[in-house]
Design a protein around this motif. Structure first.
Motif, PDB file in Angstrom:
ATOM      1  N   THR A   7      54.429 -19.198   6.852  1.00  0.00           N
ATOM      2  CA  THR A   7      55.777 -19.694   6.692  1.00  0.00           C
ATOM      3  C   THR A   7      55.703 -21.208   6.751  1.00  0.00           C
ATOM      4  O   THR A   7      55.230 -21.770   7.725  1.00  0.00           O
ATOM      5  CB  THR A   7      56.697 -19.162   7.802  1.00  0.00           C
ATOM      6  N   THR A   8      56.167 -21.842   5.700  1.00  0.00           N
ATOM      7  CA  THR A   8      56.176 -23.298   5.681  1.00  0.00           C
ATOM      8  C   THR A   8      57.602 -23.772   5.457  1.00  0.00           C
ATOM      9  O   THR A   8      58.382 -23.123   4.774  1.00  0.00           O
ATOM     10  CB  THR A   8      55.267 -23.861   4.577  1.00  0.00           C
ATOM     11  N   PHE A   9      57.904 -24.878   6.031  1.00  0.00           N
ATOM     12  CA  PHE A   9      59.222 -25.479   5.892  1.00  0.00           C
ATOM     13  C   PHE A   9      59.166 -26.476   4.759  1.00  0.00           C
ATOM     14  O   PHE A   9      58.396 -27.431   4.804  1.00  0.00           O
ATOM     15  CB  PHE A   9      59.627 -26.155   7.203  1.00  0.00           C
ATOM     16  N   HIS A  10      59.958 -26.266   3.733  1.00  0.00           N
ATOM     17  CA  HIS A  10      59.971 -27.171   2.587  1.00  0.00           C
ATOM     18  C   HIS A  10      60.752 -28.435   2.964  1.00  0.00           C
ATOM     19  O   HIS A  10      61.812 -28.352   3.573  1.00  0.00           O
ATOM     20  CB  HIS A  10      60.615 -26.478   1.385  1.00  0.00           C
ATOM     21  N   PRO A  11      60.248 -29.618   2.603  1.00  0.00           N
ATOM     22  CA  PRO A  11      60.914 -30.863   3.007  1.00  0.00           C
ATOM     23  C   PRO A  11      62.342 -30.998   2.483  1.00  0.00           C
ATOM     24  O   PRO A  11      63.168 -31.655   3.105  1.00  0.00           O
ATOM     25  CB  PRO A  11      60.013 -31.969   2.457  1.00  0.00           C
ATOM     26  N   ALA A  12      62.648 -30.385   1.359  1.00  0.00           N
ATOM     27  CA  ALA A  12      64.004 -30.500   0.800  1.00  0.00           C
ATOM     28  C   ALA A  12      65.058 -29.889   1.712  1.00  0.00           C
ATOM     29  O   ALA A  12      66.226 -30.265   1.668  1.00  0.00           O
ATOM     30  CB  ALA A  12      64.055 -29.844  -0.576  1.00  0.00           C
ATOM     31  N   PHE A  13      64.650 -28.962   2.565  1.00  0.00           N
ATOM     32  CA  PHE A  13      65.601 -28.311   3.457  1.00  0.00           C
ATOM     33  C   PHE A  13      65.976 -29.160   4.665  1.00  0.00           C
ATOM     34  O   PHE A  13      66.837 -28.780   5.444  1.00  0.00           O
ATOM     35  CB  PHE A  13      65.055 -26.961   3.934  1.00  0.00           C
ATOM     36  N   ALA A  14      65.364 -30.300   4.816  1.00  0.00           N
ATOM     37  CA  ALA A  14      65.617 -31.153   5.979  1.00  0.00           C
ATOM     38  C   ALA A  14      66.890 -31.985   5.831  1.00  0.00           C
ATOM     39  O   ALA A  14      67.319 -32.621   6.787  1.00  0.00           O
ATOM     40  CB  ALA A  14      64.428 -32.080   6.211  1.00  0.00           C
ATOM     41  N   TYR A  15      67.507 -31.979   4.673  1.00  0.00           N
ATOM     42  CA  TYR A  15      68.649 -32.854   4.416  1.00  0.00           C
ATOM     43  C   TYR A  15      69.945 -32.063   4.414  1.00  0.00           C
ATOM     44  O   TYR A  15      70.213 -31.297   3.504  1.00  0.00           O
ATOM     45  CB  TYR A  15      68.478 -33.580   3.079  1.00  0.00           C
ATOM     46  N   LYS A  45      61.347 -36.935  -5.482  1.00  0.00           N
ATOM     47  CA  LYS A  45      59.874 -36.995  -5.552  1.00  0.00           C
ATOM     48  C   LYS A  45      59.192 -36.635  -4.235  1.00  0.00           C
ATOM     49  O   LYS A  45      58.365 -35.722  -4.209  1.00  0.00           O
ATOM     50  CB  LYS A  45      59.427 -38.366  -6.050  1.00  0.00           C
ATOM     51  N   PRO A  46      59.495 -37.305  -3.130  1.00  0.00           N
ATOM     52  CA  PRO A  46      58.796 -36.938  -1.887  1.00  0.00           C
ATOM     53  C   PRO A  46      59.212 -35.570  -1.353  1.00  0.00           C
ATOM     54  O   PRO A  46      58.512 -34.987  -0.531  1.00  0.00           O
ATOM     55  CB  PRO A  46      59.172 -38.050  -0.913  1.00  0.00           C
ATOM     56  N   ASN A  47      60.329 -35.061  -1.850  1.00  0.00           N
ATOM     57  CA  ASN A  47      60.797 -33.748  -1.417  1.00  0.00           C
ATOM     58  C   ASN A  47      60.330 -32.626  -2.341  1.00  0.00           C
ATOM     59  O   ASN A  47      60.755 -31.479  -2.192  1.00  0.00           O
ATOM     60  CB  ASN A  47      62.319 -33.756  -1.289  1.00  0.00           C
ATOM     61  N   LYS A  70      59.891 -16.759  -6.222  1.00  0.00           N
ATOM     62  CA  LYS A  70      61.134 -16.775  -7.005  1.00  0.00           C
ATOM     63  C   LYS A  70      62.326 -17.095  -6.119  1.00  0.00           C
ATOM     64  O   LYS A  70      63.203 -17.876  -6.494  1.00  0.00           O
ATOM     65  CB  LYS A  70      61.348 -15.423  -7.694  1.00  0.00           C
ATOM     66  N   GLU A  71      62.360 -16.506  -4.945  1.00  0.00           N
ATOM     67  CA  GLU A  71      63.460 -16.764  -4.013  1.00  0.00           C
ATOM     68  C   GLU A  71      63.439 -18.211  -3.538  1.00  0.00           C
ATOM     69  O   GLU A  71      64.485 -18.856  -3.429  1.00  0.00           O
ATOM     70  CB  GLU A  71      63.378 -15.803  -2.823  1.00  0.00           C
ATOM     71  N   LEU A  72      62.249 -18.763  -3.262  1.00  0.00           N
ATOM     72  CA  LEU A  72      62.138 -20.165  -2.873  1.00  0.00           C
ATOM     73  C   LEU A  72      62.622 -21.065  -3.999  1.00  0.00           C
ATOM     74  O   LEU A  72      63.366 -22.020  -3.770  1.00  0.00           O
ATOM     75  CB  LEU A  72      60.696 -20.520  -2.486  1.00  0.00           C
ATOM     76  N   TRP A  73      62.239 -20.760  -5.237  1.00  0.00           N
ATOM     77  CA  TRP A  73      62.661 -21.580  -6.377  1.00  0.00           C
ATOM     78  C   TRP A  73      64.185 -21.562  -6.488  1.00  0.00           C
ATOM     79  O   TRP A  73      64.809 -22.608  -6.658  1.00  0.00           O
ATOM     80  CB  TRP A  73      62.027 -21.071  -7.676  1.00  0.00           C
ATOM     81  N   LYS A  74      64.795 -20.400  -6.377  1.00  0.00           N
ATOM     82  CA  LYS A  74      66.258 -20.297  -6.472  1.00  0.00           C
ATOM     83  C   LYS A  74      66.935 -21.081  -5.349  1.00  0.00           C
ATOM     84  O   LYS A  74      67.935 -21.765  -5.576  1.00  0.00           O
ATOM     85  CB  LYS A  74      66.700 -18.834  -6.390  1.00  0.00           C
TER      86      LYS A  74
END
Length: 119
Positions: A7-15, A45-47, A70-74
């Motif tokens: 399980t990794t936390f995607h940086p885009a979810f931090a905002y 870019k950094p996200n 697919k779920e992550l992409w959506k």
């Protein structure tokens, strides 16, 4: 040996408030489009979500293969779409909001609006 849970936390979810980072509010009555685009793309870019609004020069990115991908992409696409929606004025939002759209389609819709005005 137990299976590894990756399980990794995607940086885009931090905002949770993108307006703290993209401080320009894009509207139909202002000439902020080039600045807004620069701030927005610099933020993606950094996200690691630029490919949700701009096609890579090498062609389309590899499509998600697994249900998890697919779920992550959506989810990421919905996040970028929310970023777009929250950094435009209400008048512009009423012009661009669509049901079942993608962040890339909305990005190109905005480009058409502002680049057609220059012609």
């Amino acid at each position: 040996m137990a299976p590894e849970n990756k399980t990794t936390f995607h940086p885009a979810f931090a905002y949770n408030n993108i307006s703290n980072y993209i401080t320009v509010k894009l509207g139909l009555d202002n000439d902020q489009y080039p600045l807004w685009v620069a701030l927005f793309t610099d933020h993606t870019k950094p996200n690691r979500v630029l490919h949700h609004i701009v096609k890579p020069k090498s062609g389309l990115p590899k499509p998600p293969a697994t249900d998890v991908e697919k779920e992550l992409w959506k989810t990421l696409d919905a996040t970028v779409l929310q970023w777009i929606y929250s950094t435009v004025t209400t008048d512009l939002l009423e012009t661009i909001v669509e049901t079942d759209t993608t962040s890339m389609a909305t990005w190109h819709h905005l480009a058409d609006i502002f680049q057609d005005n220059k012609k």
